[in-house]
Scaffold this motif. Structure first.
Motif, PDB file in Angstrom:
ATOM      1  N   GLU A  85      10.792 -16.490  -8.923  1.00 48.49           N
ATOM      2  CA  GLU A  85      10.562 -17.714  -8.152  1.00 48.49           C
ATOM      3  C   GLU A  85      10.448 -17.344  -6.680  1.00 48.49           C
ATOM      4  O   GLU A  85      11.364 -16.729  -6.119  1.00 48.49           O
ATOM      5  CB  GLU A  85      11.727 -18.693  -8.335  1.00 48.49           C
ATOM      6  CG  GLU A  85      11.935 -19.143  -9.771  1.00 48.49           C
ATOM      7  CD  GLU A  85      11.043 -20.297 -10.174  1.00 48.49           C
ATOM      8  OE1 GLU A  85      10.656 -21.088  -9.295  1.00 48.49           O
ATOM      9  OE2 GLU A  85      10.735 -20.408 -11.374  1.00 48.49           O
ATOM     10  N   GLY A  86       9.334 -17.695  -6.069  1.00 49.04           N
ATOM     11  CA  GLY A  86       9.180 -17.374  -4.660  1.00 49.04           C
ATOM     12  C   GLY A  86       7.960 -18.053  -4.061  1.00 49.04           C
ATOM     13  O   GLY A  86       7.237 -18.801  -4.726  1.00 49.04           O
ATOM     14  N   THR A  87       7.748 -17.764  -2.785  1.00 54.53           N
ATOM     15  CA  THR A  87       6.642 -18.344  -2.035  1.00 54.53           C
ATOM     16  C   THR A  87       6.021 -17.261  -1.175  1.00 54.53           C
ATOM     17  O   THR A  87       6.739 -16.471  -0.554  1.00 54.53           O
ATOM     18  CB  THR A  87       7.144 -19.497  -1.139  1.00 54.53           C
ATOM     19  OG1 THR A  87       7.795 -20.462  -1.965  1.00 54.53           O
ATOM     20  CG2 THR A  87       5.994 -20.156  -0.387  1.00 54.53           C
ATOM     21  N   ILE A  88       4.714 -17.222  -1.140  1.00 62.27           N
ATOM     22  CA  ILE A  88       3.990 -16.298  -0.273  1.00 62.27           C
ATOM     23  C   ILE A  88       3.368 -17.141   0.836  1.00 62.27           C
ATOM     24  O   ILE A  88       2.691 -18.131   0.567  1.00 62.27           O
ATOM     25  CB  ILE A  88       2.910 -15.512  -1.042  1.00 62.27           C
ATOM     26  CG1 ILE A  88       3.544 -14.531  -2.044  1.00 62.27           C
ATOM     27  CG2 ILE A  88       2.056 -14.700  -0.084  1.00 62.27           C
ATOM     28  CD1 ILE A  88       3.998 -15.111  -3.297  1.00 62.27           C
ATOM     29  N   VAL A  89       3.634 -16.750   2.098  1.00 62.26           N
ATOM     30  CA  VAL A  89       3.166 -17.504   3.263  1.00 62.26           C
ATOM     31  C   VAL A  89       2.329 -16.587   4.145  1.00 62.26           C
ATOM     32  O   VAL A  89       2.758 -15.480   4.471  1.00 62.26           O
ATOM     33  CB  VAL A  89       4.359 -18.041   4.094  1.00 62.26           C
ATOM     34  CG1 VAL A  89       3.856 -18.853   5.281  1.00 62.26           C
ATOM     35  CG2 VAL A  89       5.312 -18.856   3.236  1.00 62.26           C
ATOM     36  N   PRO A 111      13.226 -24.710   1.307  1.00 64.50           N
ATOM     37  CA  PRO A 111      14.662 -24.785   1.009  1.00 64.50           C
ATOM     38  C   PRO A 111      15.053 -23.922  -0.186  1.00 64.50           C
ATOM     39  O   PRO A 111      14.318 -23.822  -1.170  1.00 64.50           O
ATOM     40  CB  PRO A 111      14.872 -26.277   0.702  1.00 64.50           C
ATOM     41  CG  PRO A 111      13.772 -26.971   1.439  1.00 64.50           C
ATOM     42  CD  PRO A 111      12.600 -26.030   1.362  1.00 64.50           C
ATOM     43  N   GLY A 112      16.219 -23.296  -0.080  1.00 57.72           N
ATOM     44  CA  GLY A 112      16.737 -22.468  -1.157  1.00 57.72           C
ATOM     45  C   GLY A 112      16.144 -21.078  -1.211  1.00 57.72           C
ATOM     46  O   GLY A 112      16.385 -20.338  -2.154  1.00 57.72           O
ATOM     47  N   LEU A 170       8.921 -15.076   0.391  1.00 62.51           N
ATOM     48  CA  LEU A 170      10.217 -15.725   0.262  1.00 62.51           C
ATOM     49  C   LEU A 170      10.631 -15.707  -1.198  1.00 62.51           C
ATOM     50  O   LEU A 170       9.796 -15.896  -2.088  1.00 62.51           O
ATOM     51  CB  LEU A 170      10.148 -17.175   0.749  1.00 62.51           C
ATOM     52  CG  LEU A 170       9.572 -17.391   2.144  1.00 62.51           C
ATOM     53  CD1 LEU A 170       9.438 -18.882   2.432  1.00 62.51           C
ATOM     54  CD2 LEU A 170      10.438 -16.719   3.193  1.00 62.51           C
ATOM     55  N   GLU A 171      11.914 -15.495  -1.438  1.00 64.22           N
ATOM     56  CA  GLU A 171      12.434 -15.489  -2.798  1.00 64.22           C
ATOM     57  C   GLU A 171      13.452 -16.608  -2.926  1.00 64.22           C
ATOM     58  O   GLU A 171      14.296 -16.783  -2.045  1.00 64.22           O
ATOM     59  CB  GLU A 171      13.081 -14.141  -3.100  1.00 64.22           C
ATOM     60  CG  GLU A 171      13.568 -13.997  -4.504  1.00 64.22           C
ATOM     61  CD  GLU A 171      14.011 -12.570  -4.799  1.00 64.22           C
ATOM     62  OE1 GLU A 171      13.550 -12.019  -5.811  1.00 64.22           O
ATOM     63  OE2 GLU A 171      14.800 -12.013  -4.010  1.00 64.22           O
ATOM     64  N   ARG A 172      13.340 -17.361  -4.002  1.00 60.96           N
ATOM     65  CA  ARG A 172      14.324 -18.406  -4.238  1.00 60.96           C
ATOM     66  C   ARG A 172      15.667 -17.752  -4.467  1.00 60.96           C
ATOM     67  O   ARG A 172      15.776 -16.747  -5.176  1.00 60.96           O
ATOM     68  CB  ARG A 172      13.936 -19.231  -5.468  1.00 60.96           C
ATOM     69  CG  ARG A 172      12.716 -20.093  -5.273  1.00 60.96           C
ATOM     70  CD  ARG A 172      12.983 -21.542  -4.925  1.00 60.96           C
ATOM     71  NE  ARG A 172      13.948 -22.184  -5.774  1.00 60.96           N
ATOM     72  CZ  ARG A 172      13.706 -22.653  -6.993  1.00 60.96           C
ATOM     73  NH1 ARG A 172      12.485 -22.549  -7.498  1.00 60.96           N
ATOM     74  NH2 ARG A 172      14.644 -23.211  -7.694  1.00 60.96           N
ATOM     75  N   ALA A 173      16.687 -18.309  -3.868  1.00 60.74           N
ATOM     76  CA  ALA A 173      18.033 -17.739  -3.964  1.00 60.74           C
ATOM     77  C   ALA A 173      18.508 -17.686  -5.421  1.00 60.74           C
ATOM     78  O   ALA A 173      19.214 -16.781  -5.811  1.00 60.74           O
ATOM     79  CB  ALA A 173      19.011 -18.531  -3.105  1.00 60.74           C
ATOM     80  N   SER A 174      18.107 -18.661  -6.215  1.00 58.77           N
ATOM     81  CA  SER A 174      18.491 -18.699  -7.613  1.00 58.77           C
ATOM     82  C   SER A 174      17.429 -19.463  -8.375  1.00 58.77           C
ATOM     83  O   SER A 174      16.932 -20.487  -7.907  1.00 58.77           O
ATOM     84  CB  SER A 174      19.847 -19.385  -7.780  1.00 58.77           C
ATOM     85  OG  SER A 174      20.083 -19.706  -9.131  1.00 58.77           O
ATOM     86  N   ALA A 175      17.100 -19.005  -9.549  1.00 62.26           N
ATOM     87  CA  ALA A 175      16.128 -19.710 -10.379  1.00 62.26           C
ATOM     88  C   ALA A 175      16.674 -21.073 -10.814  1.00 62.26           C
ATOM     89  O   ALA A 175      15.933 -21.923 -11.267  1.00 62.26           O
ATOM     90  CB  ALA A 175      15.751 -18.864 -11.602  1.00 62.26           C
ATOM     91  N   ASP A 176      17.992 -21.266 -10.686  1.00 63.51           N
ATOM     92  CA  ASP A 176      18.603 -22.542 -11.067  1.00 63.51           C
ATOM     93  C   ASP A 176      18.475 -23.594  -9.980  1.00 63.51           C
ATOM     94  O   ASP A 176      18.775 -24.761 -10.223  1.00 63.51           O
ATOM     95  CB  ASP A 176      20.082 -22.345 -11.382  1.00 63.51           C
ATOM     96  CG  ASP A 176      20.280 -21.400 -12.562  1.00 63.51           C
ATOM     97  OD1 ASP A 176      21.277 -20.662 -12.549  1.00 63.51           O
ATOM     98  OD2 ASP A 176      19.434 -21.394 -13.478  1.00 63.51           O
ATOM     99  N   VAL A 177      18.061 -23.200  -8.785  1.00 70.04           N
ATOM    100  CA  VAL A 177      17.896 -24.152  -7.699  1.00 70.04           C
ATOM    101  C   VAL A 177      16.589 -24.901  -7.917  1.00 70.04           C
ATOM    102  O   VAL A 177      15.566 -24.288  -8.160  1.00 70.04           O
ATOM    103  CB  VAL A 177      17.874 -23.421  -6.323  1.00 70.04           C
ATOM    104  CG1 VAL A 177      17.593 -24.385  -5.197  1.00 70.04           C
ATOM    105  CG2 VAL A 177      19.181 -22.688  -6.097  1.00 70.04           C
ATOM    106  N   PRO A 178      16.605 -26.234  -7.834  1.00 70.05           N
ATOM    107  CA  PRO A 178      15.345 -26.983  -8.032  1.00 70.05           C
ATOM    108  C   PRO A 178      14.291 -26.560  -7.011  1.00 70.05           C
ATOM    109  O   PRO A 178      14.606 -26.269  -5.868  1.00 70.05           O
ATOM    110  CB  PRO A 178      15.743 -28.440  -7.816  1.00 70.05           C
ATOM    111  CG  PRO A 178      17.222 -28.475  -7.771  1.00 70.05           C
ATOM    112  CD  PRO A 178      17.718 -27.094  -7.527  1.00 70.05           C
ATOM    113  N   ALA A 179      13.041 -26.531  -7.449  1.00 73.74           N
ATOM    114  CA  ALA A 179      11.945 -26.143  -6.544  1.00 73.74           C
ATOM    115  C   ALA A 179      11.822 -27.126  -5.396  1.00 73.74           C
ATOM    116  O   ALA A 179      11.484 -26.754  -4.283  1.00 73.74           O
ATOM    117  CB  ALA A 179      10.637 -26.057  -7.316  1.00 73.74           C
TER     118      ALA A 179
END
Length: 154
Positions: A48-52, A121-122, A143-152
């Protein structure tokens, strides 16, 4: 997932050379008050992540001109945003291909203006790399989501 500056550099250089036919090199971080664009794409699934991508409007116009084979003064704002968003999409697809396990990509989002803050966020910064092309800076942040359990979307 680990992504080094070298990994990001190789992915960006491949897109810049093969798709745009433009040169790109390393650069140090820099900011100014010029109008800029940020394009981002989210990766969902095994990672889970985002590329900016972030750069001045002038760089985005150069990218669009190269992508569409047009002169910069012939481009609309939509053309410029579409091209910069498509570069994020290509880079997101390249990052996605490095992930073990199934993932999907969101549609690209493009934001423009001056002196704005973009947050996901997250997420934490996994990698930030700076480049230069057509005399302008380009930042690529993964960016990497801190946890896959965190809502997008919280």
């Amino acid at each position: 997932m680990e992504l080094s500056h070298h990994d990001i550099e190789a992915l960006v250089a491949e897109i810049w050379h093969s798709v745009l036919g433009m040169d790109i090199g390393d650069n140090s971080p820099r900011t100014d008050d010029a109008p800029s664009l940020s394009s981002l794409i989210h990766v969902h699934g095994a990672w889970e992540g985002t590329i900016v991508l972030h750069g001045p409007q002038a760089l985005a116009a150069s990218v669009a001109a190269a992508m569409f084979g047009m002169e910069a003064d012939e481009l609309s704002e939509d053309d410029i945003g579409d091209a910069f968003g498509e570069i994020a999409n290509m880079l997101g697809g390249s990052v996605k291909a490095m992930v073990d396990g199934p993932c999907s990509l969101s549609l690209p989002t493009v934001i423009g203006g001056t002196q704005y803050t973009l947050t996901v966020p997250g997420s934490t910064v996994l990698n930030e790399s700076w480049f230069a092309s057509a005399g302008h800076p380009l930042a690529v942040r993964v960016l990497e989501r801190a946890s896959a359990d965190v809502p997008a979307f919280a």
